[in-house]
Design a protein around this motif. Structure first.
Motif, PDB file in Angstrom:
ATOM      1  N   ALA A   1      46.733  41.555  27.530  1.00  0.00           N
ATOM      2  CA  ALA A   1      45.289  41.544  27.617  1.00  0.00           C
ATOM      3  C   ALA A   1      44.795  40.348  26.599  1.00  0.00           C
ATOM      4  CB  ALA A   1      44.350  42.536  27.415  1.00  0.00           C
ATOM      5  N   ARG A   2      45.280  40.450  25.308  1.00  0.00           N
ATOM      6  CA  ARG A   2      44.848  39.333  24.378  1.00  0.00           C
ATOM      7  C   ARG A   2      45.609  37.921  24.511  1.00  0.00           C
ATOM      8  NH1 ARG A   2      44.822  43.493  19.199  1.00  0.00           N
ATOM      9  NH2 ARG A   2      42.717  44.424  19.626  1.00  0.00           N
ATOM     10  N   ARG A   3      46.963  37.958  25.250  1.00  0.00           N
ATOM     11  CA  ARG A   3      47.407  36.676  25.355  1.00  0.00           C
ATOM     12  C   ARG A   3      46.866  36.103  26.765  1.00  0.00           C
ATOM     13  NH1 ARG A   3      52.347  36.779  28.871  1.00  0.00           N
ATOM     14  NH2 ARG A   3      52.911  34.666  27.766  1.00  0.00           N
ATOM     15  N   GLY A   4      45.968  36.979  27.536  1.00  0.00           N
ATOM     16  CA  GLY A   4      45.478  36.426  28.888  1.00  0.00           C
ATOM     17  C   GLY A   4      46.263  36.464  30.091  1.00  0.00           C
ATOM     18  N   GLY A   5      47.252  37.054  30.017  1.00  0.00           N
ATOM     19  CA  GLY A   5      48.253  37.422  31.202  1.00  0.00           C
ATOM     20  C   GLY A   5      47.990  38.195  32.309  1.00  0.00           C
ATOM     21  N   GLY A   6      47.635  38.018  33.239  1.00  0.00           N
ATOM     22  CA  GLY A   6      47.477  39.155  34.371  1.00  0.00           C
ATOM     23  C   GLY A   6      45.914  39.467  34.368  1.00  0.00           C
ATOM     24  N   ASP A   7      45.028  38.835  33.623  1.00  0.00           N
ATOM     25  CA  ASP A   7      43.823  39.491  33.494  1.00  0.00           C
ATOM     26  C   ASP A   7      42.857  39.428  34.624  1.00  0.00           C
ATOM     27  OD1 ASP A   7      41.286  40.295  32.591  1.00  0.00           O
ATOM     28  OD2 ASP A   7      41.433  38.879  30.630  1.00  0.00           O
ATOM     29  N   ALA A   8      42.484  40.619  35.080  1.00  0.00           N
ATOM     30  CA  ALA A   8      41.520  40.693  36.158  1.00  0.00           C
ATOM     31  C   ALA A   8      40.341  40.183  36.237  1.00  0.00           C
ATOM     32  CB  ALA A   8      41.431  42.239  36.544  1.00  0.00           C
ATOM     33  N   VAL A   9      39.782  39.877  34.930  1.00  0.00           N
ATOM     34  CA  VAL A   9      38.503  39.219  34.604  1.00  0.00           C
ATOM     35  C   VAL A   9      38.674  37.681  35.348  1.00  0.00           C
ATOM     36  CG1 VAL A   9      36.852  38.418  33.203  1.00  0.00           C
ATOM     37  CG2 VAL A   9      37.790  40.344  32.858  1.00  0.00           C
ATOM     38  N   GLU A  10      39.833  36.922  35.059  1.00  0.00           N
ATOM     39  CA  GLU A  10      39.930  35.680  35.562  1.00  0.00           C
ATOM     40  C   GLU A  10      39.873  35.613  37.016  1.00  0.00           C
ATOM     41  OE1 GLU A  10      43.823  34.276  34.054  1.00  0.00           O
ATOM     42  OE2 GLU A  10      43.046  34.670  31.900  1.00  0.00           O
ATOM     43  N   THR A  11      40.392  36.676  37.716  1.00  0.00           N
ATOM     44  CA  THR A  11      40.172  36.833  39.315  1.00  0.00           C
ATOM     45  C   THR A  11      38.793  36.771  39.599  1.00  0.00           C
ATOM     46  OG1 THR A  11      42.402  37.805  39.467  1.00  0.00           O
ATOM     47  CG2 THR A  11      41.037  38.035  41.235  1.00  0.00           C
ATOM     48  N   ILE A  12      38.066  37.922  39.069  1.00  0.00           N
ATOM     49  CA  ILE A  12      36.723  37.912  39.279  1.00  0.00           C
ATOM     50  C   ILE A  12      35.834  36.466  39.070  1.00  0.00           C
ATOM     51  CG2 ILE A  12      34.573  39.038  38.771  1.00  0.00           C
ATOM     52  CD1 ILE A  12      36.297  41.478  38.024  1.00  0.00           C
ATOM     53  N   ASP A  13      36.438  35.704  38.173  1.00  0.00           N
ATOM     54  CA  ASP A  13      35.888  34.678  37.840  1.00  0.00           C
ATOM     55  C   ASP A  13      35.478  33.464  38.953  1.00  0.00           C
ATOM     56  OD1 ASP A  13      34.419  33.249  35.429  1.00  0.00           O
ATOM     57  OD2 ASP A  13      36.187  31.671  35.590  1.00  0.00           O
ATOM     58  N   ILE A  14      36.251  33.651  39.904  1.00  0.00           N
ATOM     59  CA  ILE A  14      36.307  32.571  41.095  1.00  0.00           C
ATOM     60  C   ILE A  14      34.955  32.759  41.766  1.00  0.00           C
ATOM     61  CG2 ILE A  14      36.785  34.536  42.697  1.00  0.00           C
ATOM     62  CD1 ILE A  14      38.587  32.203  43.999  1.00  0.00           C
ATOM     63  N   PHE A  15      34.359  33.897  41.484  1.00  0.00           N
ATOM     64  CA  PHE A  15      32.853  33.991  42.086  1.00  0.00           C
ATOM     65  C   PHE A  15      31.707  33.278  41.492  1.00  0.00           C
ATOM     66  CE2 PHE A  15      34.828  38.248  43.376  1.00  0.00           C
ATOM     67  CZ  PHE A  15      34.494  38.296  44.576  1.00  0.00           C
ATOM     68  N   ARG A  16      32.044  32.488  40.238  1.00  0.00           N
ATOM     69  CA  ARG A  16      31.159  31.847  39.662  1.00  0.00           C
ATOM     70  C   ARG A  16      31.261  30.455  40.182  1.00  0.00           C
ATOM     71  NH1 ARG A  16      31.306  30.417  34.742  1.00  0.00           N
ATOM     72  NH2 ARG A  16      33.149  30.749  34.128  1.00  0.00           N
ATOM     73  N   LYS A  17      32.477  29.865  40.841  1.00  0.00           N
ATOM     74  CA  LYS A  17      32.726  28.760  41.363  1.00  0.00           C
ATOM     75  C   LYS A  17      32.310  28.374  42.633  1.00  0.00           C
ATOM     76  CE  LYS A  17      36.743  28.926  38.090  1.00  0.00           C
ATOM     77  NZ  LYS A  17      38.089  28.763  37.846  1.00  0.00           N
ATOM     78  N   VAL A  18      31.655  29.241  43.399  1.00  0.00           N
ATOM     79  CA  VAL A  18      30.992  29.088  44.674  1.00  0.00           C
ATOM     80  C   VAL A  18      29.558  29.164  44.588  1.00  0.00           C
ATOM     81  CG1 VAL A  18      33.413  29.761  46.001  1.00  0.00           C
ATOM     82  CG2 VAL A  18      31.167  31.350  45.360  1.00  0.00           C
ATOM     83  N   PRO A  19      28.834  28.374  45.607  1.00  0.00           N
ATOM     84  CA  PRO A  19      27.602  28.678  45.682  1.00  0.00           C
ATOM     85  C   PRO A  19      27.053  30.164  45.492  1.00  0.00           C
ATOM     86  CG  PRO A  19      28.134  26.851  47.369  1.00  0.00           C
ATOM     87  CD  PRO A  19      29.407  27.661  46.868  1.00  0.00           C
ATOM     88  N   ARG A  20      25.979  30.349  44.824  1.00  0.00           N
ATOM     89  CA  ARG A  20      25.432  31.883  44.849  1.00  0.00           C
ATOM     90  C   ARG A  20      25.405  32.459  46.197  1.00  0.00           C
ATOM     91  NH1 ARG A  20      23.099  34.190  40.540  1.00  0.00           N
ATOM     92  NH2 ARG A  20      23.297  32.589  39.371  1.00  0.00           N
ATOM     93  N   PHE A  21      25.022  31.890  47.070  1.00  0.00           N
ATOM     94  CA  PHE A  21      24.609  32.695  48.341  1.00  0.00           C
ATOM     95  C   PHE A  21      25.902  32.877  49.012  1.00  0.00           C
ATOM     96  CE2 PHE A  21      25.046  28.408  50.093  1.00  0.00           C
ATOM     97  CZ  PHE A  21      25.598  28.759  51.172  1.00  0.00           C
ATOM     98  N   ILE A  22      26.944  32.307  48.870  1.00  0.00           N
ATOM     99  CA  ILE A  22      28.271  32.525  49.197  1.00  0.00           C
ATOM    100  C   ILE A  22      28.838  33.560  48.586  1.00  0.00           C
ATOM    101  CG2 ILE A  22      30.700  31.833  49.845  1.00  0.00           C
ATOM    102  CD1 ILE A  22      29.241  28.690  50.383  1.00  0.00           C
TER     103      ILE A  22
END
Length: 294
Positions: free
Chosen positions: A140-161
């Motif tokens: 978790a501290r080195r950033g490997g396999g962090d599920a938060v990074e997967t969720i972060d994809i929602f910030r990269k698309v338009p809000r309504f999508i």
């Protein structure tokens, strides 16, 4: 063998009594059926136990968080009704026993949090759980396999999508139609979630459950410190202790079952040597100079 009605992570309970069959329909939401249990635990024996183990091998250090997690895992194995969850009006028994917690990557205000998730088996012990937790914290501290990074994809698309995707995902999740790969490592799908508020100098207390996922137990670990303990004669002794706060889904079992489960958790922390045995091994109680199994 998986049957019709089973989910990818749980087996449908088909032989419930009438009360537990009806409860999920009368009270459909997990967040509307929270029970809160607070317990102060004497950690004198646990502290001495950890000091001894760490003195024997200083490079392989054990922590109180690892000890509490192991005690919770053994409680789940020996008290199987705790390893259940409710979805869409049905009660399921999990196929796995798991724990999750967040990891602060750095002790700074601006630091991100990582997610840690461990699966245990009945043959696990304090030693193997220690190894799993250390490995998860490192990842978790080195950033490997962090599920938060997967969720972060929602910030990269338009809000309504993003909003539409999340609503659709919630619908499929509620009906058990999401792929296991999506929920893998999601703390909302663990048997128990833990938060160690004591590590940042805070008191223990209540934490809510969530309708997302299947998590039905949340454990808050408070600050470890000296507190007064009174015996039956009113004499007071200052002892190292911790406050544990457990939020549970009260639809899964009755109060008597939960009471015995909390007493077992407390017993394990007050007799930490029990955690060196397999999780599914019965307790070794010393009575009248001899060891008995219960």
């Amino acid at each position: 063998m998986r049957k019709w009605g089973d989910r990818f992570d749980g087996k449908l309970l088909r032989d419930l009594d009438a009360i537990h069959f009806v409860m999920p329909f009368i009270y459909p939401k997990r967040t509307d059926n929270e029970g809160y249990i607070s317990e102060m635990v004497d950690l004198e024996a646990a502290t001495a136990f950890l000091e001894k183990k760490n003195a024997e091998n200083p490079t392989y250090r054990y922590t109180m968080f690892q000890l509490i997690t192991a005690a919770m895992m053994k409680t789940l194995v020996l008290r199987p009704k705790l390893n259940r969850y409710i979805k869409c009006g049905s009660i399921y028994h999990r196929t796995q026993i798991s724990a999750s917690f967040t990891v602060k990557k750095r002790f700074e205000d601006s630091s991100d949090e990582g997610l840690a998730f461990i699966d245990v088996v009945r043959a696990d012990t304090l030693e193997t759980i220690h190894d799993m937790i250390c490995r998860q914290i490192y990842e978790a501290r080195r950033g490997g396999g962090d599920a938060v990074e997967t969720i972060d994809i929602f910030r990269k698309v338009p809000r309504f999508i993003g909003r539409a995707i999340v609503r659709a995902l919630c619908f499929f999740e509620r009906h058990g139609l999401v792929l296991p790969s999506i929920t893998k490592g999601d703390p909302g799908y663990s048997t128990v979630m833990l938060t160690n508020l004591g590590s940042i100098g805070m008191k223990g207390g209540y934490h809510h459950l969530s309708n997302w996922g299947t998590n039905s137990i949340f454990v808050v670990i408070g600050q470890i410190k000296k507190r007064p303990f009174f015996d039956q004669k009113g004499n007071v002794t200052m002892k190292t202790s911790v406050d544990l706060g457990l939020t549970i889904d009260e639809r899964l079992a009755d109060g008597y079952y939960y009471s015995k489960s909390v007493k077992l958790l407390k017993y394990l922390l007050e007799h930490p040597e029990e955690l060196e045995y397999r999780l599914d091994e019965k307790l070794h109680r010393k009575e009248k100079g001899k060891t008995s199994r219960k």
